[in-house]
Design an enzyme around this catalytic site. Structure first.
Site, PDB file in Angstrom:
ATOM      1  N   SER A 157       0.758  -1.164  -0.459  1.00 43.21           N
ATOM      2  CA  SER A 157       0.226  -0.022   0.121  1.00 43.21           C
ATOM      3  C   SER A 157       0.595   1.081   0.062  1.00 43.21           C
ATOM      4  CB  SER A 157      -0.947   0.388   1.254  1.00 43.21           C
ATOM      5  OG  SER A 157      -1.432   0.692   1.629  1.00 43.21           O
ATOM      6  N   TYR A 176      -2.420  -0.620  10.812  1.00 41.96           N
ATOM      7  CA  TYR A 176      -2.328  -0.656   8.997  1.00 41.96           C
ATOM      8  C   TYR A 176      -1.231  -0.291   8.241  1.00 41.96           C
ATOM      9  CZ  TYR A 176      -3.685  -0.992   4.013  1.00 41.96           C
ATOM     10  OH  TYR A 176      -4.121  -1.425   2.927  1.00 41.96           O
TER      11      TYR A 176
HETATM   12  N1  LIG Z   1      -8.516  -0.276  -1.530  1.00 41.55           N
HETATM   13  C1  LIG Z   1      -7.660  -0.246  -1.046  1.00 41.55           C
HETATM   14  O1  LIG Z   1      -8.070   1.617  -0.929  1.00 41.55           O
HETATM   15  C2  LIG Z   1      -6.529  -0.180  -0.543  1.00 41.55           C
HETATM   16  C3  LIG Z   1      -5.367   0.185  -0.995  1.00 41.55           C
HETATM   17  C4  LIG Z   1      -3.971   0.230  -0.973  1.00 41.55           C
HETATM   18  C5  LIG Z   1      -3.856  -1.326  -0.681  1.00 41.55           C
HETATM   19  N2  LIG Z   1      -5.085  -1.977  -0.614  1.00 41.55           N
HETATM   20  C6  LIG Z   1      -4.671  -3.477  -0.400  1.00 41.55           C
HETATM   21  O2  LIG Z   1      -5.171  -4.095  -1.866  1.00 41.55           O
HETATM   22  C7  LIG Z   1      -5.439  -5.395  -1.308  1.00 41.55           C
HETATM   23  C8  LIG Z   1      -6.825  -6.160  -1.877  1.00 41.55           C
HETATM   24  O3  LIG Z   1      -8.110  -5.014  -1.079  1.00 41.55           O
HETATM   25  P1  LIG Z   1      -9.115  -4.820  -1.537  1.00 41.55           P
HETATM   26  O4  LIG Z   1      -8.806  -3.078  -1.676  1.00 41.55           O
HETATM   27  O5  LIG Z   1      -9.026  -5.415  -2.612  1.00 41.55           O
HETATM   28  O6  LIG Z   1     -10.078  -4.754  -0.699  1.00 41.55           O
HETATM   29  P2  LIG Z   1     -11.675  -6.480  -0.493  1.00 41.55           P
HETATM   30  O7  LIG Z   1     -12.041  -6.293  -1.991  1.00 41.55           O
HETATM   31  O8  LIG Z   1     -12.101  -5.744   1.103  1.00 41.55           O
HETATM   32  O9  LIG Z   1     -10.338  -7.792  -0.865  1.00 41.55           O
HETATM   33  C9  LIG Z   1      -9.690  -8.144   0.342  1.00 41.55           C
HETATM   34  C10 LIG Z   1      -9.640  -9.418  -0.219  1.00 41.55           C
HETATM   35  O10 LIG Z   1      -8.803  -9.745   0.786  1.00 41.55           O
HETATM   36  C11 LIG Z   1      -9.971 -12.045   1.384  1.00 41.55           C
HETATM   37  N3  LIG Z   1      -8.658 -11.914   2.624  1.00 41.55           N
HETATM   38  C12 LIG Z   1      -9.738 -11.675   3.763  1.00 41.55           C
HETATM   39  N4  LIG Z   1      -8.923 -11.746   5.073  1.00 41.55           N
HETATM   40  C13 LIG Z   1      -8.788 -12.597   4.703  1.00 41.55           C
HETATM   41  C14 LIG Z   1      -7.810 -14.260   4.713  1.00 41.55           C
HETATM   42  N5  LIG Z   1      -7.484 -14.311   6.024  1.00 41.55           N
HETATM   43  N6  LIG Z   1      -7.812 -15.181   4.382  1.00 41.55           N
HETATM   44  C15 LIG Z   1      -7.871 -15.113   2.778  1.00 41.55           C
HETATM   45  N7  LIG Z   1      -8.156 -14.091   2.117  1.00 41.55           N
HETATM   46  C16 LIG Z   1      -8.713 -13.241   2.274  1.00 41.55           C
HETATM   47  C17 LIG Z   1     -11.468 -11.007   0.889  1.00 41.55           C
HETATM   48  O11 LIG Z   1     -11.312 -12.697   0.940  1.00 41.55           O
HETATM   49  P3  LIG Z   1     -12.618 -13.563   2.224  1.00 41.55           P
HETATM   50  O12 LIG Z   1     -13.799 -12.303   2.724  1.00 41.55           O
HETATM   51  O13 LIG Z   1     -13.523 -14.586   1.219  1.00 41.55           O
HETATM   52  O14 LIG Z   1     -11.380 -14.359   2.984  1.00 41.55           O
HETATM   53  C18 LIG Z   1     -10.587 -10.406  -0.101  1.00 41.55           C
HETATM   54  O15 LIG Z   1     -10.790 -10.680  -1.542  1.00 41.55           O
HETATM   55  C19 LIG Z   1      -5.124  -5.869   0.452  1.00 41.55           C
HETATM   56  O16 LIG Z   1      -3.567  -6.129   0.866  1.00 41.55           O
HETATM   57  C20 LIG Z   1      -4.841  -4.055   0.989  1.00 41.55           C
HETATM   58  O17 LIG Z   1      -4.375  -3.618   2.079  1.00 41.55           O
HETATM   59  C21 LIG Z   1      -5.965  -1.578  -0.494  1.00 41.55           C
END
Ligand SMILES: NC(=O)c1ccc[n+]([C@@H]2O[C@H](COP(=O)([O-])OP(=O)(O)OC[C@H]3O[C@@H](n4cnc5c(N)ncnc54)[C@H](OP(=O)(O)O)[C@@H]3O)[C@@H](O)[C@H]2O)c1
Length: 245
Positions: free
Chosen positions: A142, A154
């Site tokens: 991130s 975080y």
């Molecule tokens: N959105 C943003 O603004 C942003 C910015 C910077 C970085 N990120 C990073 O991008 C990545 C993806 O996030 P996103 O934005 O796509 O959010 P998201 O739609 O909430 O996706 C998160 C994913 O992680 C999975 N997950 C959570 N806990 C888990 C576990 N214990 N075991 C296996 N899978 C798990 C969830 O699936 P299940 O719940 O089905 O397990 C879901 O598929 C994350 O690492 C986040 O920190 C996001």
């Protein structure tokens, strides 16, 4: 000729957001994609969508905070396809709150998923990549993993992910394994919606009506990294919404 024909990819966090978009993008380029997360129905729906588009997908239900499940997830890919070319570590959670508004339970959860789950997954995949003498590990960290950010814990877990990726790259580059870190700013996914109400409202207020990145923007960045010739390691890609940069 599709650019990733014959390549085997595993995407964690594939049930929504960035992971789902990445899986679709990789499959469009001909990769066989193993898609992993905890929500089975979401994975099955995505696998169907990929197959309907002519691709190949394997849905694997796994909670990566459980080392045994993370190991079994990787083993399943190796058993079914015999190799693993690309590992996309996307799974993650965030409680984007100041330290004093973060419970110790939330701290533990973020460490368990964003750090330990990541390490269990990489640990399970590395021996096969070393045997193959090739592989690509992509880690979604991130922007809060590079810059100081008020979401203390975080941001700390993402700093750990980015820092460990830097060291890992130096350790395993000689084995022909590439490591790329992706550091996005705000991306429009379910990420914020999953936060506690007061934290979510504060984040939504902070972001206002700013146009955020889309998951497909991050998937395109990952694709750029993996499509480079094997001699090229794309180390870090930092992507921010224009209005947040
Ligand atoms: N959105 C943003 O603004 C942003 C910015 C910077 C970085 N990120 C990073 O991008 C990545 C993806 O996030 P996103 O934005 O796509 O959010 P998201 O739609 O909430 O996706 C998160 C994913 O992680 C999975 N997950 C959570 N806990 C888990 C576990 N214990 N075991 C296996 N899978 C798990 C969830 O699936 P299940 O719940 O089905 O397990 C879901 O598929 C994350 O690492 C986040 O920190 C996001």
């Amino acid at each position: 000729m599709l650019k990733l024909n014959g390549k085997i990819a595993l995407v964690t966090g594939a049930s929504s957001g960035i992971g789902a978009a990445s899986a679709l993008t990789l499959a469009e380029q001909g990769a066989v994609v193993a898609i992993a997360a905890r929500r089975r129905q979401r994975l099955d729906d995505l696998a169907t969508r990929i197959r309907d588009n002519g691709g190949e997908a394997l849905a694997i239900e796994a909670d990566i905070t459980d080392e045994a499940q993370a190991t079994t997830m990787v083993r399943r890919v190796l058993e079914d396809y015999g190799r693993l070319d690309m590992l996309f570590n996307v799974a993650g959670i965030g409680v984007a709150a100041p330290f004093q508004n973060t419970t110790t339970g939330e701290c533990r959860e973020m460490v368990d998923i964003n750090i330990l789950g990541l390490l269990y997954t990489i640990n399970a995949a590395l021996p096969a990549m070393k045997r193959q003498k090739t592989g690509h590990i992509v880690i979604v960290s991130s922007g809060t993993g590079r810059y100081i950010h008020p979401s203390v814990v975080y941001s700390g877990t993402k700093h750990a992910a980015s820092a460990m990726a830097e060291s890992l790259r130096r350790e395993i580059g000689k084995d022909g394994i590439r490591v790329t870190v992706i550091e996005p700013g705000a991306v429009r996914t379910e990420f914020t919606a999953n936060m506690r109400d007061d934290v979510r409202l504060a984040v939504e207020q902070r972001l206002g009506d700013m146009e955020q990145l889309e998951s497909e923007d991050i998937a395109a960045a990952m694709l750029y990294a993996v499509l480079q010739p094997p001699r090229v390691n794309v180390n870090i890609l930092t992507l921010y919404p224009t209005q947040q940069a």
